[in-house]
Design an enzyme around this catalytic site. Structure first.
Site, PDB file in Angstrom:
ATOM      1  N   ASP A 145     -37.855  77.094  12.399  1.00 40.24           N
ATOM      2  CA  ASP A 145     -39.248  77.039  12.778  1.00 40.24           C
ATOM      3  C   ASP A 145     -39.291  76.783  14.291  1.00 40.24           C
ATOM      4  O   ASP A 145     -38.295  76.366  14.874  1.00 40.24           O
ATOM      5  CB  ASP A 145     -39.892  75.889  11.986  1.00 40.24           C
ATOM      6  CG  ASP A 145     -41.194  75.454  12.583  1.00 40.24           C
ATOM      7  OD1 ASP A 145     -42.086  76.303  12.720  1.00 40.24           O
ATOM      8  OD2 ASP A 145     -41.323  74.258  12.917  1.00 40.24           O
ATOM      9  N   ASP A 147     -42.370  75.199  16.673  1.00 45.31           N
ATOM     10  CA  ASP A 147     -42.971  73.927  17.082  1.00 45.31           C
ATOM     11  C   ASP A 147     -42.439  72.753  16.268  1.00 45.31           C
ATOM     12  O   ASP A 147     -42.406  72.814  15.047  1.00 45.31           O
ATOM     13  CB  ASP A 147     -44.498  73.963  16.903  1.00 45.31           C
ATOM     14  CG  ASP A 147     -45.170  74.957  17.840  1.00 45.31           C
ATOM     15  OD1 ASP A 147     -44.756  76.123  17.852  1.00 45.31           O
ATOM     16  OD2 ASP A 147     -46.120  74.560  18.538  1.00 45.31           O
ATOM     17  N   ASP A 153     -44.293  70.077  19.914  1.00 41.23           N
ATOM     18  CA  ASP A 153     -45.476  70.819  19.481  1.00 41.23           C
ATOM     19  C   ASP A 153     -46.184  71.469  20.676  1.00 41.23           C
ATOM     20  O   ASP A 153     -46.516  70.801  21.648  1.00 41.23           O
ATOM     21  CB  ASP A 153     -46.445  69.864  18.764  1.00 41.23           C
ATOM     22  CG  ASP A 153     -47.413  70.616  17.876  1.00 41.23           C
ATOM     23  OD1 ASP A 153     -47.161  71.820  17.604  1.00 41.23           O
ATOM     24  OD2 ASP A 153     -48.424  70.030  17.452  1.00 41.23           O
ATOM     25  N   THR A 181     -41.441  81.686  13.100  1.00 43.85           N
ATOM     26  CA  THR A 181     -42.531  80.834  13.573  1.00 43.85           C
ATOM     27  C   THR A 181     -43.881  81.396  13.148  1.00 43.85           C
ATOM     28  O   THR A 181     -44.001  82.600  12.912  1.00 43.85           O
ATOM     29  CB  THR A 181     -42.457  80.709  15.116  1.00 43.85           C
ATOM     30  OG1 THR A 181     -43.656  80.117  15.599  1.00 43.85           O
ATOM     31  CG2 THR A 181     -42.288  82.047  15.788  1.00 43.85           C
ATOM     32  N   ASP A 333     -54.472  72.393  15.131  1.00 43.05           N
ATOM     33  CA  ASP A 333     -55.253  73.596  14.835  1.00 43.05           C
ATOM     34  C   ASP A 333     -55.028  73.965  13.373  1.00 43.05           C
ATOM     35  O   ASP A 333     -54.153  73.397  12.719  1.00 43.05           O
ATOM     36  CB  ASP A 333     -54.864  74.762  15.771  1.00 43.05           C
ATOM     37  CG  ASP A 333     -53.357  74.975  15.854  1.00 43.05           C
ATOM     38  OD1 ASP A 333     -52.663  74.734  14.849  1.00 43.05           O
ATOM     39  OD2 ASP A 333     -52.860  75.397  16.915  1.00 43.05           O
ATOM     40  N   LYS A 341     -43.782  81.988   5.203  1.00 41.61           N
ATOM     41  CA  LYS A 341     -42.392  81.952   5.675  1.00 41.61           C
ATOM     42  C   LYS A 341     -41.382  82.373   4.610  1.00 41.61           C
ATOM     43  O   LYS A 341     -40.261  82.732   4.943  1.00 41.61           O
ATOM     44  CB  LYS A 341     -42.061  80.572   6.260  1.00 41.61           C
ATOM     45  CG  LYS A 341     -42.767  80.355   7.593  1.00 41.61           C
ATOM     46  CD  LYS A 341     -42.213  79.227   8.431  1.00 41.61           C
ATOM     47  CE  LYS A 341     -43.068  79.064   9.692  1.00 41.61           C
ATOM     48  NZ  LYS A 341     -42.564  78.050  10.615  1.00 41.61           N
ATOM     49  N   ASP A 365     -40.143  71.542  10.067  1.00 43.69           N
ATOM     50  CA  ASP A 365     -40.736  70.198  10.012  1.00 43.69           C
ATOM     51  C   ASP A 365     -41.891  70.110   9.033  1.00 43.69           C
ATOM     52  O   ASP A 365     -42.336  69.029   8.719  1.00 43.69           O
ATOM     53  CB  ASP A 365     -41.258  69.787  11.395  1.00 43.69           C
ATOM     54  CG  ASP A 365     -42.436  70.650  11.835  1.00 43.69           C
ATOM     55  OD1 ASP A 365     -42.237  71.868  12.033  1.00 43.69           O
ATOM     56  OD2 ASP A 365     -43.555  70.129  11.940  1.00 43.69           O
TER      57      ASP A 365
HETATM   58  P1  IMP Z   1     -44.617  77.026  14.176  1.00 44.89           P
HETATM   59  O1  IMP Z   1     -44.489  75.524  14.066  1.00 44.89           O
HETATM   60  O2  IMP Z   1     -43.540  77.612  15.017  1.00 44.89           O
HETATM   61  O3  IMP Z   1     -44.721  77.666  12.836  1.00 44.89           O
HETATM   62  O4  IMP Z   1     -45.963  77.352  15.037  1.00 44.89           O
HETATM   63  C1  IMP Z   1     -47.235  77.006  14.589  1.00 44.89           C
HETATM   64  C2  IMP Z   1     -48.243  77.053  15.710  1.00 44.89           C
HETATM   65  O5  IMP Z   1     -48.315  78.339  16.325  1.00 44.89           O
HETATM   66  C3  IMP Z   1     -49.653  76.812  15.201  1.00 44.89           C
HETATM   67  O6  IMP Z   1     -49.938  75.462  15.059  1.00 44.89           O
HETATM   68  C4  IMP Z   1     -50.504  77.456  16.299  1.00 44.89           C
HETATM   69  O7  IMP Z   1     -50.777  76.515  17.314  1.00 44.89           O
HETATM   70  C5  IMP Z   1     -49.618  78.542  16.902  1.00 44.89           C
HETATM   71  N1  IMP Z   1     -50.073  79.913  16.645  1.00 44.89           N
HETATM   72  C6  IMP Z   1     -50.240  80.846  17.578  1.00 44.89           C
HETATM   73  N2  IMP Z   1     -50.590  82.029  17.026  1.00 44.89           N
HETATM   74  C7  IMP Z   1     -50.649  81.844  15.708  1.00 44.89           C
HETATM   75  C8  IMP Z   1     -50.932  82.724  14.617  1.00 44.89           C
HETATM   76  O8  IMP Z   1     -51.206  83.924  14.753  1.00 44.89           O
HETATM   77  N3  IMP Z   1     -50.871  82.173  13.400  1.00 44.89           N
HETATM   78  C9  IMP Z   1     -50.539  80.869  13.206  1.00 44.89           C
HETATM   79  N4  IMP Z   1     -50.266  80.040  14.203  1.00 44.89           N
HETATM   80  C10 IMP Z   1     -50.314  80.499  15.460  1.00 44.89           C
HETATM   81 MG    MG Z   2     -43.379  73.530  13.085  1.00 42.41          MG
END
Ligand code: IMP
Ligand code: MG
Length: 402
Positions: A145, A147, A153, A181, A333, A341, A365
């Site tokens: 993943d 963030d 984050d 992601t 958000d 996933k 996470d």
């Molecule tokens: P991850 O933790 O890598 O899965 O990223 C999640 C974060 O990506 C979300 O909390 C959003 O802030 C950001 N994000 C940006 N574009 C998108 C999208 O198209 N779908 C979902 N999350 C997005």
């Molecule tokens: Mg994450």
């Protein structure tokens, strides 16, 4: 939230409850010892022994659960009776050895005032999974993943991030790596901005072969946009057309259905934002719709309420029963993505020639209740639940040590 989102959570809470008994009965918080006295060490050894026995018993229950699933009697295991929401395990979990390892790191059985915690059990499960992978199958694909897992984050992967040499090490060992992601962009440049440190390090490496470099992909929007490493591209990544990586079932995801599902999600998000008076803007994308804060932070309760409202509304719609989607709380958000996933990890497995679930590890996470998007990867691969990028680094070093 549906019970599916509570699976890992309930298993951990249940194990924690089992450990609470020997903790209460054997730890001696009121005894007056000199620290490091013989007696204290003897009590700790006894407690260690009892915790280890519990982990051995749970390990046996999990083996039995796996056997029931293999014998076409899923749902009939004793573990399923004790923890009804428990899912499928793709490898044996060596819990007793994992406990012994983590006890050396965290001195869990030396504690007299603080019982084995959720985090202790989570980390023991992670170690048990690494033992399971290395002893029974081997790891061919590691998906991460973004963030909170490999960077903070909302942050980016900067060149000083200690996870970079660890990811390069995986590639050098001819393993495949996927960054899976939710962040969903259609342009490679956007991912270059987020992942620059890693992509530049791969480019500049003298030791990586071209074939090993091709072992890296980025899957964005959970399961919507695939990019492969490409030295020739200024963004070091090239978009891979869907037709080249799509899973068979994805071919039936009709564009009209996607639009309709996102329309329903969008109006639900708008209604919820207005009802809770949230200071947010709505962002509609190709394959996702979300709300993000304009100025102040949104409270956890409001984020979770929004996830549950939108998840429930879409689930009850007709199109929501045809098309997989993922509503989740991104920390500050809320997004609804087409797919999730589990599809993202499976697409990476297929892209790399059909890597099996039991040879894949997803590190993330978000496994807790109320809108967690990494949880879905549990259907497609083994998983490790980390709480910070630092834990990801520790996990990769632990894997290397094995
Ligand atoms: P991850 O933790 O890598 O899965 O990223 C999640 C974060 O990506 C979300 O909390 C959003 O802030 C950001 N994000 C940006 N574009 C998108 C999208 O198209 N779908 C979902 N999350 C997005
Ligand atoms: Mg994450």
């Amino acid at each position: 939230m549906t019970t599916r989102y509570r699976v890992e959570y309930q298993l951990i809470e249940w194990i924690k409850g089992l450990l609470a008994v020997p903790f209460v009965l054997h730890s001696q918080p009121t005894a007056v010892y000199q620290e490091h006295s013989e007696n204290l060490i003897a009590v700790a050894a006894d407690t260690h022994q009892r915790y280890a026995e519990i982990f051995r018993d749970v390990e046996t229950l999990i083996r039995d659960h796996i056997k029931h699933e293999q014998d076409d009697a899923p749902g009939k295991s004793k573990l399923k009776l004790l923890v009804p929401s428990v899912g499928t395990f793709f490898t044996t979990l060596y819990l007793e050895d994992a406990f012994k390892y983590q006890d050396q790191q965290r001195f869990i059985s030396r504690r007299r005032f603080v019982a084995p915690s959720f985090n202790d059990v989570r980390l023991i499960l992670n170690s048990a999974q690494l033992f399971g992978l290395t002893r029974s199958t081997g790891v061919d694909l590691v998906t991460f993943d973004g963030d909170v897992t490999i960077y903070d984050d909302g942050a980016c992967l900067t060149p000083d991030n200690p996870v970079i040499p660890r990811i390069l090490r995986l590639l050098l060992q001819d393993r495949k790596v996927g960054i899976v992601t939710a962040a969903g962009y259609t342009e490679a440049g956007k991912y270059y901005e987020r992942l620059k440190g890693l992509l530049d390090a791969m480019h500049d490496s003298d030791t990586l072969s071209d074939a090993q470099r091709e072992g890296l992909v980025v899957m964005g929007g959970e399961s919507n946009f695939l990019f492969r490493y490409d030295s020739a591209s200024p963004a070091r990544l090239t978009y891979v057309p869907r037709s080249e990586w799509m899973l068979e079932e994805m071919a039936s995801w009709a564009e009209e259905d996607i639009t309709q599902l996102l329309d329903i999600a969008e109006s639900s998000l708008r209604a919820c934002a207005s009802n809770l008076n949230l200071p947010v803007a709505v962002l509609r994308k190709d394959r996702a719709v979300g709300v993000y804060p304009l100025d102040r932070k949104i409270s956890r309760e409001q984020l979770e309420e929004t996830v549950l409202v939108v998840q429930n509304t879409v689930e009850r719609s007709e199109v929501g029963s045809r098309l997989p989607f993922c509503a989740f709380n991104g920390g500050n958000d809320v997004f609804v993505d087409i797919g999730d996933k589990s599809w993202g990890v499976r697409a990476c497995q297929q892209y790399f020639g059909g890597i099996e679930r039991e040879r894949t590890l997803h590190v993330g996470d978000q496994f807790l209740s109320a809108g967690a998007n990494d949880f879905k990867a549990r259907l497609a691969s083994t998983t490790a639940w980390i709480a910070s990028p630092r834990e990801t680094v520790q996990l990769l070093d632990e894997l290397e040590g094995l």
